[in-house]
Design an enzyme around this catalytic site. Structure first.
Site, short mmCIF file in Angstrom:
data_model
loop_
_atom_site.label_atom_id
_atom_site.label_comp_id
_atom_site.label_asym_id
_atom_site.label_seq_id
_atom_site.Cartn_x
_atom_site.Cartn_y
_atom_site.Cartn_z
N HIS A 90 -6.77 -17.96 10.79
CA HIS A 90 -6.63 -19.05 9.81
C HIS A 90 -6.63 -20.38 10.56
CE1 HIS A 90 -5.01 -21.46 6.53
NE2 HIS A 90 -5.27 -20.45 5.73
N ARG A 113 -12.27 -11.37 5.35
CA ARG A 113 -11.61 -11.12 4.07
C ARG A 113 -11.51 -12.40 3.25
NH1 ARG A 113 -6.72 -12.12 2.26
NH2 ARG A 113 -5.73 -12.51 4.26
N ARG A 149 -13.72 -22.89 6.55
CA ARG A 149 -12.58 -22.40 7.31
C ARG A 149 -12.94 -21.91 8.72
NH1 ARG A 149 -8.26 -18.38 4.43
NH2 ARG A 149 -7.91 -20.16 3.10
N ALA A 203 0.83 -1.20 0.00
CA ALA A 203 0.00 0.00 0.00
C ALA A 203 0.87 1.26 0.00
CB ALA A 203 -0.94 0.00 1.20
N GLU A 210 -3.88 -2.87 4.94
CA GLU A 210 -4.47 -3.58 6.07
C GLU A 210 -4.75 -2.63 7.24
OE1 GLU A 210 -2.46 -7.18 7.29
OE2 GLU A 210 -3.76 -7.45 9.03
N SER A 215 -6.45 -9.44 -0.32
CA SER A 215 -5.66 -8.50 0.47
C SER A 215 -4.66 -7.74 -0.42
CB SER A 215 -4.92 -9.20 1.60
OG SER A 215 -4.13 -10.26 1.11
N LEU A 216 -4.00 -8.45 -1.32
CA LEU A 216 -3.00 -7.78 -2.15
C LEU A 216 -3.66 -6.71 -3.01
CD1 LEU A 216 -0.78 -10.83 -3.21
CD2 LEU A 216 -0.31 -9.12 -1.45
N HIS A 259 -4.39 -13.93 11.70
CA HIS A 259 -3.84 -13.81 10.36
C HIS A 259 -4.01 -12.42 9.76
CE1 HIS A 259 -2.46 -15.17 6.53
NE2 HIS A 259 -3.61 -15.08 5.94
#
Lengths: 261, 673
Positions: free
Chosen positions: B241, B402, B302, B19, B392, B407-408, B368
């Protein structure tokens, strides 16, 4: 469950109840180096970073002397940022992936010797980033506005570029190189980055600038072919191949480059 | 400092991950100057840890994927807590972001035709994730690092690597005028003028002690902003996670594909059984996921896997009573494992030393990602004029959860939006009198005093042990399963730790390049942010996305389809709520046991449904939804529940004070001996 034999983290060696660690220390850039020995309780699956964290909490030497906590660099702890590189039992590597169970004791920790030593295990590797500037280790894009996709590429070429592109500028190759000593030789990492960008269809258009970056007195011809770099590289980058290829390129450029002027 | 560009604009960027570098690149390209601050050389930022890939609906596989589908997946995956307009804007920009990285030379994997290849990821049915081997984050970060270095060579970017931001410089009108940073080698502090400041400092994983985050991810700088008046939003939303590798130093991710290929999760049936796993017979093993979820077994979603593993360990049923369970692949032939899972098994081998082909892996859920962060408007501006945030460390885009590989793209998007917004602010800001050096000297002096106080302070508390205690309490009570009584106890514990903080001593007499003083500063900031996370969770009596309370198992849109806002007061966080902009997609039940189309159909029956049109057609906003003003002063709804919640907090603090600051008295646990 198959009848696997009982396996454990340390099948071959009886572990001592403690871990002994010798650290080559230095108070600041100008001070003399000295050794200190520490002992911490053994636990399974310790890596060097965990040992240093343990010492940091309660910095007392093996002889019971209160001392200053040793300092070091760390970040990702997954062997992908490169920051925690040091010399462990005589071999340069990342301390996050150095497991106590796989090391002979006493374990010796030393800062890398080819870079200015800031304090204890911290070194200043900014010269490596300066080298990246010198070889123009980037693609000259026209701008960041949307211009659609980049050039098409063969997956085989991409795979070779990917290998070079994994370089995390950790400095292992320079530490292990018998020729590298500060400013006399630009070293394998920068040469491999020249290879990375000169392989790219867009990067090729400015390849000469990069070649010239590795053609000076401290350039590629200083390589003595010891091949230590490729042995210590934690990312298994084919550094010697890059040196071979770029050496050929610089010779051609040296012979015929003037015709382009 | 960087040479000042046209119009004399200089912008400070704090953080050199995706970022921060994205913003720096855009500002430099626009001809302005950047001072770039990073505690580590920017190439070593946490972004390198991302493995999977970057999402963008390019539809190269001809599956009918579209940015509208990506948008819907993102909002649905986030359990409708995200403001929808910025999420939509991100998904629309995503293909161009991927193409730009392609042009910058990222070695993305290719198809046979030489085009970008895409893989599938969680929470979608499309091949939407571009990837570069198993280290996409590293490759993307390097591409931006290279471009920013190019601007550095051109004199537009001045890097301050090894400098840490301590605080903002705010003028009398709470306008951000720069920052104070510390050289981590010399401990010299300096005030830096800036026309705008962009925070891009990543997540706060270290608040939980060990996490999958890098060691710089303390959230310290963001916490400093919060303590100076920046709003912090949705702090309670922390993604955990299910399978990470517990280490003495950190938790490392173990890919979900291990379970996908047949891995079985179990613990010994007998509590505290310390026998080697191979010598525990089948009937004495508890395959708890297979037992509780016969239909899905080990491949439950998950969040469920995370909760079940966590609960087993909380009940002291983990291996040897510890926080770990077995993820067992040993029943699968080694050659099959090598073929399908080779790379990830090597990671386990490298860091644990065991061979997972023959010894069951030991895993545990790991903190995470933080969906929460600094509150920003739709142009990444915080409530402090002149302070922006991206990546983030801001709260936008991901809502309550998310999606993988989002995220990227959100980091780069945030940087790309923040840069022009910062330039715009810098062009228009009144500078009258704000350049007076008194402002900067005053803040510098304050921060130097803070350092001196810590250096001189002495006592019997160990800052690293305080950090461990905080991490343990936060991990036990404020991650996967949350109970209100435990959350209250945790806040009391945090208050106790804040008290004890005054008795830590810096155990390093050599201040040159010391780790002790910076850590002490982080610890204070982490404690403050930990309270935000804990009290945010306490006040949110529902279950949504990553936030799960067994006592309130359902999502409660009526009361909690709202953004949590925390504001700092001397007493701690004051919590209030802000409406979520759901103007584009009507909230519907999130249910991954069914296909998305089924739940979408159900929701479409309701009035005013605004499901996104397919194939990226322009979306028309529904008439009956209020649009959010772009104005920084914030929407009027912001204060609506403030008083009510303030009383709740106030009550807690009073209770504890009456009880004489003893945690035991308050019914809490204490690690004090």
């Amino acid at each position: 469950m198959s009848a696997q034999p009982h396996t454990h983290a340390t099948p071959n060696r009886t572990q001592a109840a403690t871990v002994e660690i010798r650290i080559r220390r230095r108070e600041n850039t100008d001070a003399a180096q000295y050794w200190e020995t520490f002992e911490i309780p053994y636990r399974p699956n310790l890596n060097i970073i965990s040992c240093l964290m343990e010492i940091q909490k309660n910095p007392v030497t093996k002889d019971g002397k209160q001392t200053t906590p040793p300092v070091w660099n760390m970040n990702c702890l997954e062997q992908v940022c490169g920051i925690c590189t040091m010399v462990i039992n005589g071999r340069v590597r990342q301390s996050c992936s150095a497991l106590v169970d796989q090391l002979d004791q006493p374990i010796t920790l030393e800062p890398m010797s080819k870079f200015p030593n800031v304090r204890d295990l911290i070194v200043d590797r900014s010269q490596m980033f300066d080298h990246l500037k010198r070889v123009h280790a980037w693609i000259e894009i026209d701008g960041t506005h949307d211009q659609g996709p980049g050039p098409r590429m063969d997956q085989e070429d991409v795979a070779e570029r990917y290998a070079y592109s994994r370089c995390m500028t950790c400095g292992c190759c320079l530490e292990a190189c018998p020729q590298y000593d500060g400013d006399n030789y630009i070293g394998p990492q920068a040469i491999a980055q020249v290879r990375l960008f000169n392989m790219h269809p867009t990067g090729k258009m400015t390849r000469d600038e990069r070649l010239e970056g590795i053609m000076g007195d401290d350039g590629i011809t200083n390589c003595g072919n010891a091949q230590n770099c490729v042995r210590v590289c934690p990312m298994s980058i084919p550094l010697t191949k890059a040196i071979y290829e770029e050496n050929r390129e610089t010779i051609i450029h040296g012979l015929f480059g003037w015709l382009k002027r | 400092m960087a040479t000042v560009g046209k119009n004399g604009i200089k912008i400070a960027v704090v953080g050199g991950g995706l970022a921060g570098l994205a913003a720096a690149m855009k500002i430099a390209e626009a001809g302005h100057s950047v001072d770039l601050f990073s505690v580590v050389p920017v190439k070593r930022s946490h972004s390198v840890c991302a493995q999977g890939g970057i999402n963008g609906a390019v539809n190269t596989k001809g599956e009918g994927d579209s940015t509208a589908e990506h948008f819907d997946d993102t909002v649905y995956g986030g359990d409708f807590l995200a403001n929808q307009p910025p999420a939509k804007a991100m998904c629309e920009m995503a293909p161009a972001i991927i193409y730009l990285f392609d042009r910058m030379g990222v070695p993305f994997s290719r198809t046979k035709e030489g085009l970008l290849d895409f893989r599938r990821f969680g929470g979608t049915k499309h091949h939407r994730t571009a990837f570069a081997g198993a280290s996409t984050g590293q490759q993307l970060l390097y591409a931006l690092d290279e471009q920013v270095r190019r601007h550095e060579a051109g004199g537009k970017v001045q890097k301050y690597e090894g400098w840490e931001m301590m605080s903002l410089v705010l003028d009398d009108h709470q306008v951000c005028r720069g920052l104070v940073a510390m050289d981590l080698k010399t401990l010299e502090m300096k005030a830096f003028k800036a026309d705008a400041v962009i925070m891009a400092t990543g997540g706060p994983g270290l608040i939980f002690g060990k996490s999958t985050n890098s060691m710089v991810c303390t959230g310290s700088a963001v916490s400093a902003c919060y303590q100076q008046g920046a709003r912090y939003a949705n702090g309670e939303f922390i993604q955990v996670h299910p399978t990470s590798i517990p280490g003495e130093d950190k938790l490392r991710l173990m890919s979900e594909s291990a379970r996908g290929e047949g891995g079985r999760v179990w613990v010994p049936r007998a509590k505290g059984d310390t026998r080697a796993p191979a010598s525990i017979p089948e009937r004495e093993r508890w395959y708890f996921l297979e037992e509780k979820y016969p239909a899905y077994g080990n491949l439950v979603p998950r969040d469920i896997a995370t909760r079940e593993i966590f609960q087993v360990c909380l009940d002291k049923m983990g291996i040897g009573g510890d926080n770990q369970v077995y993820l067992d692949l040993t029943h699968i032939p080694a050659e099959t494992l090598d073929r399908k899972l080779g790379a990830i098994l090597e990671i386990y081998e490298m860091f644990v030393g065991d061979d997972p082909r023959h010894v069951p892996m030991r895993i545990f859920p790991g903190v995470h990602y933080s969906m929460g962060g600094l509150w920003v408007d739709f142009e990444q501006r915080t409530n402090i004029p002149g302070l922006l945030a991206a990546g983030e460390c801001d709260y936008s885009i991901h809502g309550a959860n998310r999606l993988g590989a989002n995220s990227l793209v959100s980091c780069v998007f945030g940087g790309f939006v923040a840069a022009p917004a910062a330039i715009e602010f810098a062009k228009n800001v009144e500078r009258n009198g704000a350049d007076s050096s008194a402002l900067y000297e005053q803040e510098l002096k304050l921060q130097e005093e803070n350092n001196q106080r810590l250096i001189k302070q002495s006592g019997n508390e160990n800052q690293y042990k305080l950090h461990e205690e905080m991490g343990k309490w936060m991990t036990d009570n404020v991650t996967v399963v949350r109970y209100n009584d435990k959350l209250k106890e945790t806040d009391n514990k945090l208050l106790e730790l804040i008290d004890r903080y005054d008795r830590i001593s810096i155990n390093d007499s050599n201040l040159w390049a010391t780790m002790a003083l910076p850590h002490a500063r982080h610890l204070w900031n982490m404690l403050q942010l930990a309270r935000v996370i804990t009290l945010g969770a306490l006040n949110r009596n529902e279950s949504r996305g990553a936030h799960y309370k067994p006592d309130f198992p359902d999502r409660d849109d009526e009361n909690f389809l709202k953004t949590t806002i925390a504001e700092y007061s001397g007493e701690g966080p004051v919590i209030s709520y802000e409406a979520v902009d759901s103007s584009l997609i009507k909230p519907r039940k999130r249910d991954y046991s069914k296909g998305k189309q089924d739940t979408a159909k159900a929701a479409a029956g309701a009035k005013g449904s605004t499901l996104p049109p397919k194939d990226g057609a322009p979306q028309v906003l529904s008439q009956d939804t209020e649009q959010k003003p772009k104005d920084l002063s914030g929407p009027a709804v912001w204060n609506q529940n403030k008083e009510e919640v303030r009383d709740v907090n106030h009550g807690e603090a009073e209770t504890r004070r009456e009880q004489g600051k003893s945690i035991e008295d308050a019914g809490g646990k204490s690690d004090k001996v």
